[in-house]
Enzyme design. Structure first.
Site, mmCIF file in Angstrom:
data_model
loop_
_atom_site.group_PDB
_atom_site.id
_atom_site.type_symbol
_atom_site.label_atom_id
_atom_site.label_comp_id
_atom_site.label_asym_id
_atom_site.label_seq_id
_atom_site.Cartn_x
_atom_site.Cartn_y
_atom_site.Cartn_z
ATOM 1 C CE LYS A 168 -1.669 2.735 3.057
ATOM 2 N NZ LYS A 168 -1.705 4.025 2.298
ATOM 3 N N GLY A 201 -4.849 5.076 5.054
ATOM 4 C CA GLY A 201 -4.472 4.307 6.228
ATOM 5 C C GLY A 201 -5.649 3.734 6.991
ATOM 6 N N GLY A 205 -4.841 0.461 5.002
ATOM 7 C CA GLY A 205 -3.755 0.189 5.933
ATOM 8 C C GLY A 205 -4.218 -0.626 7.124
ATOM 9 C CD GLU A 243 12.924 4.899 8.279
ATOM 10 O OE1 GLU A 243 13.033 6.138 8.421
ATOM 11 O OE2 GLU A 243 12.953 4.334 7.182
ATOM 12 C CB CYS A 277 12.185 10.077 9.109
ATOM 13 S SG CYS A 277 12.565 8.765 7.942
ATOM 14 C CD GLU A 377 9.735 13.435 11.656
ATOM 15 O OE1 GLU A 377 10.685 12.912 11.064
ATOM 16 O OE2 GLU A 377 8.691 12.822 11.974
#
Length: 476
Positions: A168, A201, A205, A243, A277, A377
């Site tokens: 996906k 998602g 997902g 990750e 990232c 982030e």
């Protein structure tokens, strides 16, 4: 406007079962250029069933058979590199001058051959034979910021292990992944071994993660989404490798080449418009060297060429979409409001650019570790410079986040490099701008995830371990 209404299931392009669609917008022009069909749980069921049917035969293939398959994939992929680069530029704004988006994926298919050729799936331990076997059907969920390299990395090691997969891609940047499906088909990947479903998602997902016939989920994305993936997978006790987010620090020690460190940090931190990232978004410098560093940073930032990602002259394109643009703008304003010193950049689009989700390369100084821009982030071209007094304080600041994906260090002292590098809590540490290698593992500490990708460690994520006792006598 083109419509991508089909999914790749069981070796064929099949129509989606539902009617939901998603509009793709070119972040450079802010204009829609295509729509995609969004899958449903029923589509996931079809894809997983195809992968399950294909598993017995594919998991029994030899290393040489899989290596031959990868050689075919590499040949076909190489012939379509220019198309892939153009697709990535259109769907998420990554400049074609930055070839790593496409070449990185190719490198992982090549590395899979090297890893597979040398890997032993059986070994003797005393009176046992320990086998590593394909874990089974794998659900692969990839992000929008690396729309071809991340799927290719996951697919490469899953297939090397003898697994079958359902991919996906992100609904924000799916066109290059659709091209990857065509490449794998042309290269002769057996039907059902690779399947692709577009979707979001919460629907596709989630269905992949919950599915009882999916044995393993590999997810790359935000920490927030990673938590949801783990929760969805928990009832079936399937293995999950992730990750996730990062807030990587670059520690510049007093004996470092400050000019080189500044140039590298701007290039790496602003790469992909900061949408990485692993981005070294926190720069740690000894207090007395702060102004010297900022001078070099301003010079390097001024050399960034912002514009149409389809131009070979462009080194930084837009961020992926309007929501991300507004998110980054909000962080820049927060940095100003919380008292950080704006060194360059700021809110709004770059000068002479009136359209597109372009962000000004932005650097803050006098940032303290408790500020929002130092903790969260941002995923944009925004760097925070934090001052320290001692090496110990620098390490403490670098490690003082929930994340631990990447770490960077500049020093001319081998002794200090080892001392500081060993104490940095991150999955990958880079000294003086050293390049990584696809043979070495990638992954994070703490809330940056679990498990590893790439090389032998990436291959072993897709393998289950079986101990067999008494068989060594028969084998002898």
């Amino acid at each position: 406007m083109k419509h991508y209404g089909r999914f790749y299931i069981d070796g064929e392009w099949v129509e989606a079962t539902g009617s939901r669609t998603f509009e793709l917008v070119d972040p450079t022009s802010e204009s829609p250029f295509a729509t995609i069909a969004l899958g449903r749980a029923e589509d996931v069921d079809r894809a997983v069933a195809a992968a399950r049917r294909a598993l017995p035969a594919f998991s029994s293939t030899s290393k040489n058979e899989r290596i031959e398959l990868f050689e075919n994939i590499i040949d076909v992929y190489s012939s379509r590199s220019a198309e892939l680069a153009a697709a990535v530029a259109e769907e998420m704004g990554s400049p074609i001058s930055s070839t790593v988006q496409v070449s990185g994926a190719l490198a992982h298919f090549k590395q899979a051959i090297v890893t597979l050729r040398d890997y032993e799936f059986e070994r003797r331990i005393e009176n046992s034979i320990v086998r590593r076997e394909p874990i089974g059907v794998c659900g692969l969920i990839s992000p929008w910021n690396w729309p071809i390299q991340t799927p290719a990395t996951k697919v490469a090691y899953a297939l090397a292990a003898g697994c079958t997969v359902v991919l996906k891609p992100s609904e924000y940047s799916p066109t290059s992944a659709l091209m990857l499906a065509g490449i794998l088909h042309e290269a002769g990947v057996p039907k059902g071994v690779f399947n692709l479903i577009n979707g979001d998602g919460p629907v596709v997902g989630s269905a992949l993660c919950k599915h009882p016939d999916v044995d393993f989920v590999s997810f790359t994305g935000s920490t927030r989404a990673g938590i949801l993936v783990a929760e969805a997978a928990a009832p079936t006790v399937k293995r999950v490798a992730q990750e996730l987010g990062g807030k990587s620090a670059n520690i510049i020690l007093p004996d470092a080449d400050i000019a080189a460190a500044a140039r590298w940090n701007v290039e790496r931190g602003m790469f992909n418009a900061g949408q990485s990232c692993h981005s070294p978004s926190r720069i740690l410098i000894q207090r007395g060297q702060l102004e010297q560093l900022l001078d070099h940073i301003c010079v390097a930032a001024a050399k960034i060429r912002i514009g149409d990602p389809r131009s070979a002259e462009t080194t930084m394109g837009p961020v992926v979409n309007k929501a991300q643009f507004e998110r980054v703008q909000g962080y820049i304003q927060t940095g100003i409001d919380e008292g950080a010193r704006l060194v360059c950049g700021g809110v709004g689009r770059p000068e002479n650019i009136e359209r597109g989700y372009f962000v000004r390369p932005t650097v803050f100084a006098d940032v303290t570790p408790d500020m929002t821009i130092a903790r969260e982030e941002i995923f944009g071209p925004v760097l925070s410079v934090i001052s320290y007094e001692t090496d110990e304080e620098a390490v403490r600041i670098a490690n003082g986040t929930p994340y631990g994906l990447g770490g960077y260090l500049f020093t001319s002292s081998a002794e200090k490099a080892w001392s500081v590098g060993r104490r940095m809590q991150a999955g990958r540490i880079f000294l003086n701008g050293a390049a990584g290698t696809p043979a070495a593992p990638m992954g994070g500490y703490k809330q940056s995830g679990n498990g590893r990708e790439m090389g032998v460690f990436g291959l072993e994520e897709y393998l289950e371990i079986k101990s067999m006792f008494g068989f060594s006598e028969l084998a002898a």
